[in-house]
Write a protein that holds these residues in place. Structure first.
Motif, PDB file in Angstrom:
ATOM      1  N   ALA A  23       0.830  -1.208   0.000  1.00 29.92           N
ATOM      2  CA  ALA A  23       0.000   0.000   0.000  1.00 29.92           C
ATOM      3  C   ALA A  23       0.865   1.258   0.000  1.00 29.92           C
ATOM      4  O   ALA A  23       0.568   2.235  -0.698  1.00 29.92           O
ATOM      5  CB  ALA A  23      -0.928  -0.019   1.218  1.00 29.92           C
ATOM      6  N   TRP A  24       1.936   1.221   0.812  1.00 28.04           N
ATOM      7  CA  TRP A  24       2.836   2.368   0.881  1.00 28.04           C
ATOM      8  C   TRP A  24       3.504   2.612  -0.467  1.00 28.04           C
ATOM      9  O   TRP A  24       3.570   3.744  -0.949  1.00 28.04           O
ATOM     10  CB  TRP A  24       3.882   2.110   1.954  1.00 28.04           C
ATOM     11  N   TRP A  25       3.990   1.559  -1.095  1.00 33.93           N
ATOM     12  CA  TRP A  25       4.665   1.688  -2.381  1.00 33.93           C
ATOM     13  C   TRP A  25       3.693   2.130  -3.475  1.00 33.93           C
ATOM     14  O   TRP A  25       4.024   2.951  -4.329  1.00 33.93           O
ATOM     15  CB  TRP A  25       5.306   0.345  -2.741  1.00 33.93           C
ATOM     16  N   GLN A  26       2.481   1.581  -3.443  1.00 32.39           N
ATOM     17  CA  GLN A  26       1.480   1.944  -4.439  1.00 32.39           C
ATOM     18  C   GLN A  26       1.095   3.413  -4.321  1.00 32.39           C
ATOM     19  O   GLN A  26       0.920   4.106  -5.337  1.00 32.39           O
ATOM     20  CB  GLN A  26       0.232   1.052  -4.288  1.00 32.39           C
ATOM     21  N   HIS A  27       0.989   3.890  -3.075  1.00 35.28           N
ATOM     22  CA  HIS A  27       0.641   5.300  -2.915  1.00 35.28           C
ATOM     23  C   HIS A  27       1.765   6.207  -3.392  1.00 35.28           C
ATOM     24  O   HIS A  27       1.524   7.279  -3.956  1.00 35.28           O
ATOM     25  CB  HIS A  27       0.306   5.602  -1.450  1.00 35.28           C
ATOM     26  N   ALA A  32       3.435  10.095  -7.277  1.00 33.69           N
ATOM     27  CA  ALA A  32       4.430  10.580  -8.240  1.00 33.69           C
ATOM     28  C   ALA A  32       3.807  10.790  -9.608  1.00 33.69           C
ATOM     29  O   ALA A  32       4.019  11.829 -10.248  1.00 33.69           O
ATOM     30  CB  ALA A  32       5.598   9.598  -8.326  1.00 33.69           C
ATOM     31  N   SER A  33       3.025   9.805 -10.074  1.00 36.01           N
ATOM     32  CA  SER A  33       2.419   9.927 -11.408  1.00 36.01           C
ATOM     33  C   SER A  33       1.343  10.998 -11.440  1.00 36.01           C
ATOM     34  O   SER A  33       1.240  11.764 -12.408  1.00 36.01           O
ATOM     35  CB  SER A  33       1.845   8.578 -11.842  1.00 36.01           C
ATOM     36  N   ASP A  34       0.526  11.085 -10.369  1.00 36.32           N
ATOM     37  CA  ASP A  34      -0.533  12.099 -10.347  1.00 36.32           C
ATOM     38  C   ASP A  34       0.037  13.516 -10.297  1.00 36.32           C
ATOM     39  O   ASP A  34      -0.458  14.418 -10.981  1.00 36.32           O
ATOM     40  CB  ASP A  34      -1.449  11.871  -9.146  1.00 36.32           C
ATOM     41  N   GLY A 238       0.902  12.668   6.722  1.00 29.70           N
ATOM     42  CA  GLY A 238       1.906  12.124   5.819  1.00 29.70           C
ATOM     43  C   GLY A 238       1.300  11.688   4.502  1.00 29.70           C
ATOM     44  O   GLY A 238       1.896  11.877   3.431  1.00 29.70           O
ATOM     45  N   PHE A 239       0.099  11.098   4.559  1.00 31.82           N
ATOM     46  CA  PHE A 239      -0.602  10.673   3.356  1.00 31.82           C
ATOM     47  C   PHE A 239      -0.965  11.874   2.488  1.00 31.82           C
ATOM     48  O   PHE A 239      -0.835  11.823   1.254  1.00 31.82           O
ATOM     49  CB  PHE A 239      -1.864   9.896   3.755  1.00 31.82           C
ATOM     50  N   VAL A 240      -1.414  12.954   3.126  1.00 38.06           N
ATOM     51  CA  VAL A 240      -1.800  14.152   2.383  1.00 38.06           C
ATOM     52  C   VAL A 240      -0.564  14.886   1.861  1.00 38.06           C
ATOM     53  O   VAL A 240      -0.580  15.465   0.774  1.00 38.06           O
ATOM     54  CB  VAL A 240      -2.631  15.085   3.294  1.00 38.06           C
ATOM     55  N   ARG A 241       0.521  14.850   2.628  1.00 41.01           N
ATOM     56  CA  ARG A 241       1.724  15.592   2.277  1.00 41.01           C
ATOM     57  C   ARG A 241       2.441  15.013   1.053  1.00 41.01           C
ATOM     58  O   ARG A 241       3.060  15.737   0.281  1.00 41.01           O
ATOM     59  CB  ARG A 241       2.676  15.601   3.478  1.00 41.01           C
ATOM     60  N   ARG A 242       2.337  13.722   0.870  1.00 39.01           N
ATOM     61  CA  ARG A 242       3.163  13.024  -0.127  1.00 39.01           C
ATOM     62  C   ARG A 242       3.019  13.574  -1.546  1.00 39.01           C
ATOM     63  O   ARG A 242       4.026  13.815  -2.240  1.00 39.01           O
ATOM     64  CB  ARG A 242       2.836  11.533  -0.072  1.00 39.01           C
ATOM     65  N   PRO A 243       1.798  13.792  -2.065  1.00 44.31           N
ATOM     66  CA  PRO A 243       1.696  14.312  -3.440  1.00 44.31           C
ATOM     67  C   PRO A 243       2.353  15.684  -3.611  1.00 44.31           C
ATOM     68  O   PRO A 243       2.946  15.962  -4.675  1.00 44.31           O
ATOM     69  CB  PRO A 243       0.176  14.393  -3.673  1.00 44.31           C
ATOM     70  N   THR A 247       5.405  16.937  -6.044  1.00 43.11           N
ATOM     71  CA  THR A 247       5.328  18.118  -6.904  1.00 43.11           C
ATOM     72  C   THR A 247       6.609  18.942  -6.801  1.00 43.11           C
ATOM     73  O   THR A 247       7.191  19.366  -7.815  1.00 43.11           O
ATOM     74  CB  THR A 247       4.119  18.988  -6.512  1.00 43.11           C
ATOM     75  N   GLY A 248       7.092  19.148  -5.569  1.00 47.42           N
ATOM     76  CA  GLY A 248       8.366  19.841  -5.399  1.00 47.42           C
ATOM     77  C   GLY A 248       9.516  19.066  -6.016  1.00 47.42           C
ATOM     78  O   GLY A 248      10.443  19.642  -6.600  1.00 47.42           O
ATOM     79  N   PHE A 249       9.459  17.730  -5.911  1.00 49.11           N
ATOM     80  CA  PHE A 249      10.495  16.890  -6.514  1.00 49.11           C
ATOM     81  C   PHE A 249      10.540  17.082  -8.019  1.00 49.11           C
ATOM     82  O   PHE A 249      11.613  17.259  -8.614  1.00 49.11           O
ATOM     83  CB  PHE A 249      10.216  15.425  -6.159  1.00 49.11           C
ATOM     84  N   TRP A 250       9.373  17.062  -8.664  1.00 49.14           N
ATOM     85  CA  TRP A 250       9.346  17.205 -10.121  1.00 49.14           C
ATOM     86  C   TRP A 250       9.770  18.597 -10.560  1.00 49.14           C
ATOM     87  O   TRP A 250      10.442  18.741 -11.600  1.00 49.14           O
ATOM     88  CB  TRP A 250       7.950  16.880 -10.655  1.00 49.14           C
ATOM     89  N   TYR A 251       9.403  19.614  -9.797  1.00 49.81           N
ATOM     90  CA  TYR A 251       9.899  20.961 -10.108  1.00 49.81           C
ATOM     91  C   TYR A 251      11.426  20.992 -10.048  1.00 49.81           C
ATOM     92  O   TYR A 251      12.085  21.631 -10.879  1.00 49.81           O
ATOM     93  CB  TYR A 251       9.312  21.984  -9.131  1.00 49.81           C
TER      94      TYR A 251
END
Length: 324
Positions: A23-27, A32-34, A238-243, A247-251
């Motif tokens: 579940a952790w890996w899938q999220h 990342a993709s979203d 943590g669940f909410v923060r991840r996306p 986004t910062g990572f992709w920037y």
């Protein structure tokens, strides 16, 4: 089928850990993709933000690259430091020979080469382009000179200066020209320049944090209702923060790639001019680019700033969004 409750409990525990990991890996994959898809949905805004990050990091990277090229150029000239000892014109040949023997016996002297006034005039006549004007001179104005090359141990600034003072103490010496003096000044300037560029880079890095932080803040506000719903159904911070972290990572990734592109284009546009300038001085020096290591470091810096900016912003604003 085992009836041992201990074994059955252990198997259930292992299954639970595996499910949690999946579940952790899938999220993470979904986040990342979203987040990348959301950036692709607004290409102009994404490109503008990434360009700000790229320019802010490309500027200090270009300055540091210029300093590194200057250092390499200085190292080339600094490989064989010499001092040219100009003797008084009235010095006799026997005194010059004795002076050369004295120099060869000094500690720190590798080689001694005598340049007569006649030889110096011929070399100057061949290199200056004023051969006809020089040939018309009645008197040779050039003094005799001795070129002294120190040993590798005597290249150190303190020992080199001691050797220079020891040679200058001779009554036969009129003046001493140190060929590596400009290299020392260049090294001092580069040390100051490197510290200045690092300070400049730190300021621009703070600016990047604010830019990415403000972009993430706007996205948080636009997704406020979605965040409230996620928290209502039990989603953790943590669940909410991840996306948003992704986004910062992709920037950071996009900005880093653009920064590498900007620096590479700049180096390529100047490479031929630098090559021609070096050739005019009979040198084979070529402008060095970032290379794979430099590009990797630049991208890592951009990604780090992107993640840090997103983390600080999400941590500050996420706690203010709570279900009522």
């Amino acid at each position: 089928m085992s009836r041992d409750p201990v074994a059955r409990g252990a198997r259930q525990s292992r299954t639970g850990i595996s499910d949690l990991w999946q579940a952790w890996w899938q999220h993470h994959r979904t986040s990342a993709s979203d987040s990348l898809g959301r950036l692709a949905d607004t290409p102009l805004q994404t490109l503008m933000t990434a360009l700000v990050v790229a320019i802010a990091l490309a500027l200090p990277a270009t300055l540091l690259l210029a300093l590194e090229n200057l250092r390499q150029l200085g190292d080339r000239w600094d490989s064989k430091p010499q001092m040219t000892v100009f003797l008084r014109k009235q010095v006799q040949a026997a005194a010059i020979e004795g002076f050369q023997a004295q120099l060869r016996q000094m500690v720190g002297v590798s080689s001694v080469e005598y340049i007569s006034p006649e030889r110096a005039l011929r070399e100057f006549q061949a290199q200056s382009g004023f051969s006809e004007a020089i040939a018309a001179l009645d008197v040779n104005p050039l003094p005799p000179a001795v070129v002294v090359t120190p040993t590798a141990e005597a290249i150190a600034p303190e020992r080199f200066e001691q050797l220079r003072q020891q040679i200058a103490a001779s009554p036969l010496v009129d003046d001493i020209s140190v060929d590596m003096e400009w290299v020392r000044r260049l090294n001092a300037i580069m040390t100051f320049g490197r510290q200045l560029v690092l300070g400049f880079a730190a300021l621009l890095g703070i600016g990047v944090l604010f830019v990415i932080g403000n972009t993430i803040r706007l996205e948080i506000e636009s997704r406020r209702e979605e965040i409230v719903v996620i928290k209502l159904v039990g989603g953790t911070n943590g669940f909410v923060r991840r996306p948003f972290l992704y986004t910062g990572f992709w920037y950071g990734v996009i900005g880093g790639l653009l920064a590498c592109l900007l620096v590479s284009v700049g180096v390529a546009s100047l490479a031929e001019a630098v090559r021609q300038l070096a050739a005019s001085y009979q040198s084979t020096f070529e402008l060095q680019g970032l290379g794979l290591t430099g590009c990797a470091l630049l991208i890592i810096c951009c990604v780090t700033l992107g993640l840090l900016g997103a983390w600080l912003t999400v941590g500050r604003h996420l706690s203010a969004i709570e279900p009522r």
